[in-house]
Design an enzyme around this catalytic site. Structure first.
Site, short mmCIF file in Angstrom:
data_model
loop_
_atom_site.label_atom_id
_atom_site.label_comp_id
_atom_site.label_asym_id
_atom_site.label_seq_id
_atom_site.Cartn_x
_atom_site.Cartn_y
_atom_site.Cartn_z
N PHE A 162 -15.45 4.46 7.03
CA PHE A 162 -14.10 4.83 6.62
C PHE A 162 -13.87 4.71 5.11
O PHE A 162 -12.75 4.87 4.63
CB PHE A 162 -13.06 3.99 7.38
CG PHE A 162 -13.21 2.50 7.20
CD1 PHE A 162 -12.73 1.84 6.08
CD2 PHE A 162 -13.83 1.75 8.20
CE1 PHE A 162 -12.86 0.48 5.93
CE2 PHE A 162 -13.98 0.37 8.05
CZ PHE A 162 -13.49 -0.27 6.91
N THR A 188 -5.44 -6.66 10.88
CA THR A 188 -5.72 -5.40 10.18
C THR A 188 -5.15 -4.21 10.93
O THR A 188 -4.54 -3.30 10.34
CB THR A 188 -7.25 -5.23 10.02
OG1 THR A 188 -7.79 -6.40 9.43
CG2 THR A 188 -7.59 -4.02 9.17
N ARG A 204 -2.39 -14.41 5.12
CA ARG A 204 -3.05 -13.64 6.18
C ARG A 204 -2.24 -13.74 7.48
O ARG A 204 -2.15 -12.78 8.24
CB ARG A 204 -4.49 -14.13 6.40
CG ARG A 204 -5.43 -13.92 5.22
CD ARG A 204 -5.76 -12.48 4.94
NE ARG A 204 -6.41 -11.80 6.03
CZ ARG A 204 -7.06 -10.64 5.93
NH1 ARG A 204 -7.15 -10.02 4.75
NH2 ARG A 204 -7.61 -10.07 6.96
N GLU A 220 -9.77 -10.43 -7.25
CA GLU A 220 -8.80 -9.32 -7.12
C GLU A 220 -7.67 -9.45 -8.14
O GLU A 220 -7.21 -8.45 -8.71
CB GLU A 220 -8.28 -9.29 -5.68
CG GLU A 220 -9.37 -8.89 -4.70
CD GLU A 220 -9.01 -9.12 -3.23
OE1 GLU A 220 -9.87 -8.84 -2.38
OE2 GLU A 220 -7.89 -9.58 -2.93
N HIS A 229 -2.16 -5.33 1.58
CA HIS A 229 -3.45 -6.00 1.44
C HIS A 229 -3.17 -7.49 1.24
O HIS A 229 -2.18 -7.85 0.63
CB HIS A 229 -4.20 -5.46 0.21
CG HIS A 229 -5.40 -6.30 -0.16
ND1 HIS A 229 -6.61 -6.18 0.48
CD2 HIS A 229 -5.54 -7.30 -1.08
CE1 HIS A 229 -7.46 -7.06 -0.04
NE2 HIS A 229 -6.83 -7.74 -0.99
N ASN A 249 -2.03 0.43 6.57
CA ASN A 249 -1.52 -0.80 7.19
C ASN A 249 -0.64 -1.64 6.26
O ASN A 249 -0.62 -2.87 6.35
CB ASN A 249 -2.66 -1.62 7.80
CG ASN A 249 -3.70 -2.04 6.80
OD1 ASN A 249 -3.58 -1.73 5.62
ND2 ASN A 249 -4.72 -2.75 7.25
N ARG A 295 2.61 -6.40 8.89
CA ARG A 295 1.95 -5.19 9.41
C ARG A 295 2.56 -4.73 10.72
O ARG A 295 2.69 -3.52 10.96
CB ARG A 295 0.45 -5.45 9.55
CG ARG A 295 -0.28 -5.37 8.20
CD ARG A 295 -1.70 -5.84 8.27
NE ARG A 295 -2.47 -5.49 7.09
CZ ARG A 295 -3.65 -6.02 6.80
NH1 ARG A 295 -4.19 -6.93 7.60
NH2 ARG A 295 -4.29 -5.66 5.71
N LYS A 313 0.82 -1.21 0.00
CA LYS A 313 0.00 0.00 0.00
C LYS A 313 0.86 1.28 0.00
O LYS A 313 2.07 1.23 0.28
CB LYS A 313 -0.93 -0.04 1.21
CG LYS A 313 -1.95 -1.20 1.16
CD LYS A 313 -2.93 -1.10 2.31
CE LYS A 313 -3.98 -2.19 2.26
NZ LYS A 313 -4.98 -2.03 3.34
N TYR A 346 -12.53 -1.83 -3.43
CA TYR A 346 -13.03 -1.97 -2.05
C TYR A 346 -14.55 -1.80 -1.98
O TYR A 346 -15.07 -1.39 -0.93
CB TYR A 346 -12.34 -0.94 -1.14
CG TYR A 346 -10.94 -1.34 -0.72
CD1 TYR A 346 -10.72 -2.43 0.14
CD2 TYR A 346 -9.82 -0.65 -1.16
CE1 TYR A 346 -9.44 -2.80 0.53
CE2 TYR A 346 -8.53 -1.02 -0.77
CZ TYR A 346 -8.36 -2.09 0.08
OH TYR A 346 -7.09 -2.46 0.48
P1 GDP Z 1 -8.05 -6.52 5.88
O1 GDP Z 1 -8.72 -7.67 5.17
O2 GDP Z 1 -7.18 -6.95 7.02
O3 GDP Z 1 -7.30 -5.60 4.93
O4 GDP Z 1 -9.19 -5.62 6.56
P2 GDP Z 1 -10.67 -5.20 6.11
O5 GDP Z 1 -11.11 -5.97 4.89
O6 GDP Z 1 -11.52 -5.22 7.32
O7 GDP Z 1 -10.49 -3.66 5.70
C1 GDP Z 1 -9.94 -3.29 4.45
C2 GDP Z 1 -9.00 -2.14 4.66
O8 GDP Z 1 -9.76 -1.00 5.09
C3 GDP Z 1 -7.95 -2.32 5.76
O9 GDP Z 1 -6.83 -3.04 5.33
C4 GDP Z 1 -7.61 -0.88 6.10
O10 GDP Z 1 -6.71 -0.31 5.15
C5 GDP Z 1 -8.96 -0.20 5.95
N1 GDP Z 1 -9.63 -0.10 7.25
C6 GDP Z 1 -10.16 -1.10 8.02
N2 GDP Z 1 -10.68 -0.61 9.15
C7 GDP Z 1 -10.50 0.74 9.11
C8 GDP Z 1 -10.83 1.82 9.98
O11 GDP Z 1 -11.42 1.64 11.06
N3 GDP Z 1 -10.47 3.08 9.57
C9 GDP Z 1 -9.84 3.31 8.38
N4 GDP Z 1 -9.52 4.56 8.03
N5 GDP Z 1 -9.51 2.32 7.54
C10 GDP Z 1 -9.82 1.06 7.90
#
Ligand code: GDP
Length: 139
Positions: free
Chosen positions: A59, A93, A87, A128, A117, A114, A104, A11, A51
């Site tokens: 968010f 996350t 993962r 994807e 992805h 973070n 991470r 990222k 996304y």
């Molecule tokens: P991942 O599968 O671990 O990437 O997590 P998710 O699918 O839940 O979320 C997708 C992405 O959204 C995350 O990798 C973060 O970049 C972003 N994200 C998740 N939770 C938050 C949040 O609470 N605030 C913000 N700004 N971004 C978030």
């Protein structure tokens, strides 16, 4: 049977911090081969499409702004049990909750920025991968 491919992005925060090389090294050291790789910048619209599952989340605007704010590295990675093992390699996350030694934990700044992805299922790994790469770009 678990599939042998996953999709990842390095990222914008990790690219900005000059961490492409160290992250790719961790990926290779974990046994992944690179099937496809590109360095590019997403538009806000493209980040929104990628996304789309999160479009109702509070968010979403911040996420698409951030993901289109600088270049990213996209890749398809191949190894047995690719999705689940990746993962584990990237960690939670929220980097403050990620285990020591995970990508991470080492490289991420925050839950939003973070570092990487990683696909969360074989089905999403395929969707994807197809979002970013044509057949001509896979080896
Ligand atoms: P991942 O599968 O671990 O990437 O997590 P998710 O699918 O839940 O979320 C997708 C992405 O959204 C995350 O990798 C973060 O970049 C972003 N994200 C998740 N939770 C938050 C949040 O609470 N605030 C913000 N700004 N971004 C978030």
């Amino acid at each position: 049977m678990a599939g042998n491919k996953t999709f990842t992005m390095i990222k914008p925060d990790a690219v900005e911090m000059n961490n492409i090389g160290p992250i790719l090294a961790m990926i290779n050291n974990a046994g992944y081969k690179v099937e496809a790789l590109k360095y590019m910048k997403l538009t806000k619209e493209q980040a929104g499409l990628f996304y789309a599952v999160h479009k109702e989340r509070p968010f979403f605007g911040e996420l698409t702004e951030y993901m289109s704010g600088g270049p990213i590295v996209a890749a398809i990675l191949v190894k047995e049990n690719a999705v689940a093992d990746y993962r584990k390699l990237i960690g939670a996350t929220d980097p403050s909750k990620a285990e020591d030694g995970t990508i991470r934990k080492i490289f991420a700044k925050s839950i939003a920025a973070n570092a990487v992805h990683g696909s969360d299922s074989d089905e999403n790994a395929e969707i994807e991968s197809n979002f970013f790469f044509s057949q001509l770009e896979r080896f």
